[in-house]
Write an enzyme that holds these catalytic residues in place. Structure first.
Site, PDB file in Angstrom:
ATOM      1  N   GLY A 101     -25.342-105.086  -9.879  1.00  0.00           N
ATOM      2  CA  GLY A 101     -26.089-106.207 -10.168  1.00  0.00           C
ATOM      3  C   GLY A 101     -27.422-105.969 -10.111  1.00  0.00           C
ATOM      4  CG  ASP A 150     -23.583 -97.882  -4.657  1.00  0.00           C
ATOM      5  OD1 ASP A 150     -24.710 -97.982  -4.210  1.00  0.00           O
ATOM      6  OD2 ASP A 150     -22.265 -99.003  -4.612  1.00  0.00           O
ATOM      7  CB  SER A 209     -20.624-108.511  -4.769  1.00  0.00           C
ATOM      8  OG  SER A 209     -20.559-108.757  -5.937  1.00  0.00           O
ATOM      9  CD  GLU A 258     -17.959-108.445  -8.015  1.00  0.00           C
ATOM     10  OE1 GLU A 258     -19.202-107.867  -8.262  1.00  0.00           O
ATOM     11  OE2 GLU A 258     -16.762-107.912  -8.111  1.00  0.00           O
ATOM     12  CG  ASN A 269     -21.212-101.255  -9.184  1.00  0.00           C
ATOM     13  OD1 ASN A 269     -20.769-101.348 -10.373  1.00  0.00           O
ATOM     14  ND2 ASN A 269     -22.128-102.151  -8.079  1.00  0.00           N
ATOM     15  CD  GLU A 325     -18.012 -99.668  -4.991  1.00  0.00           C
ATOM     16  OE1 GLU A 325     -18.142-100.305  -6.019  1.00  0.00           O
ATOM     17  OE2 GLU A 325     -18.388-100.077  -4.105  1.00  0.00           O
ATOM     18  NE  ARG A 355     -25.727 -99.724  -6.101  1.00  0.00           N
ATOM     19  CZ  ARG A 355     -25.368-100.667  -6.529  1.00  0.00           C
ATOM     20  NH1 ARG A 355     -25.243-101.849  -6.650  1.00  0.00           N
ATOM     21  NH2 ARG A 355     -23.534-100.665  -5.466  1.00  0.00           N
ATOM     22  CE1 TYR A 387     -25.933-109.474  -5.359  1.00  0.00           C
ATOM     23  CE2 TYR A 387     -23.704-109.724  -3.979  1.00  0.00           C
ATOM     24  CZ  TYR A 387     -24.360-109.049  -4.652  1.00  0.00           C
ATOM     25  OH  TYR A 387     -23.925-108.031  -5.533  1.00  0.00           O
TER      26      TYR A 387
END
Length: 316
Positions: free
Chosen positions: A266, A248, A142, A13, A262, A260, A246, A208
């Site tokens: 990002g 998800d 990612s 990543e 995080n 998950e 974060r 992205y």
């Protein structure tokens, strides 16, 4: 305060991390902080380049970034860092361990099987999951190395791809529902975002590349929103997170399934956490302020049990 923005790293990543670091450099308030870019290519780079900084603003992702390794190194060096602790980072990086902890807390997460070798795909436990399946590296992010598998012939190739990114692979039952994400900042839940990717799932390109995913603040009935909020906060606490993270989820039949947590989400131009913060009226610069201030409050003890007096004065 001299803030070292640590980016790059040694994981798959790396490019995402560099993009995160670039955004942090662009938005850090220069009236408050002296920004020092620190690009890591090898683990030993940190020891030389981080000397003299007052705080490490972590823009890393993946191994030696989100797995607790760099957090432990910085603690040894006496340098405070942003985000979750060493323990929390390590727990969240291991998806298998995370899901076991979430289940222990009574939270829903898709059924899964951990593979330690390629031939494990033949196990009856994998067969019992049915199709479709999501195959992913057990430690990673990612959506790198992630494949949505709809039949048995595709499973082996997907597992081989995932194994190329790590020693363990997670095979997870696919939840066909609405993908949502819940940003947490200093104990508060930010606006919930709904994610509708153009692709089959929220893959690397969807995350992205601008325009490849429709992400917007989600509106739910009060009872369902409370259920989502409770699941996000409970997940954050179960994984011993602090400062920001974060969570998800997939939402199906009114039930939030945790995918998950995080710990270093990002922070690129298209990233979800800055979007969620902006929906709450928090600019990127203010988000970085909140992360820095929250991190200093979360771990005030670094050098021989205390932050140096200059750091404490600058932090205040």
């Amino acid at each position: 305060m001299k803030v070292g923005i640590i980016m790059g790293g040694v994981s798959s990543e790396r490019e995402v991390s560099l993009a995160t670091g670039k955004e942090m450099m662009a938005h850090l308030d220069r009236t408050k902080y002296e920004a020092v870019p620190i690009e890591i290519r090898y683990k030993q780079d940190l020891l030389a380049q981080a000397q003299g900084i007052d705080l490490a603003l972590l823009a890393l992702h993946g191994s030696f970034g989100e797995d607790g390794t760099i957090q432990g190194t910085l603690e040894t060096m006496g340098i405070p860092y942003t985000g979750c602790s060493l323990l929390s980072s390590a727990l969240c990086m291991d998806k298998d361990v995370s899901k076991k902890l979430l289940r222990c807390e009574g939270l829903r997460t898709p059924d899964w099987v951990l593979l330690r070798r390629l031939d494990d795909i033949r196990s009856p436990q994998v067969a019992a999951l049915g199709y479709p399946l999501v195959v992913k590296p057990n430690a990673g992010g990612s959506s790198i190395g992630v494949t949505l598998v709809r039949d048995e012939p595709s499973l082996r190739q997907a597992a081989e791809t995932a194994f190329s990114y790590g020693e363990e692979v997670l095979v997870e039952a696919y939840i066909d529902g609405e993908e949502i994400t819940c940003g947490m900042l200093n104990g508060e839940l930010l606006p919930i975002l709904s994610i509708k990717p153009s692709a089959e799932f929220f893959d690397y390109t969807s995350k992205y590349e601008p325009g490849q995913s429709d992400e917007r603040v989600a509106a739910f009935e009060p009872e369902l929103e409370q259920r989502i909020r409770d699941a996000a906060v409970k997940s954050f606490r179960a994984m011993k997170c602090s400062v920001y993270a974060r969570v998800d989820m997939m939402l199906k039949d009114g039930i939030p399934y945790i995918l998950e947590v995080n710990t270093l989400p990002g922070m690129t131009r298209t990233s979800l956490l800055p979007q969620s913060a902006l929906a709450a009226g928090i600019s990127f610069a203010k988000l970085l302020d909140a992360i820095i201030e929250g991190s200093l409050a979360a771990r005030p003890n670094t050098e021989n049990g205390v932050i140096g007096s200059s750091r404490r004065q600058q932090a205040g």
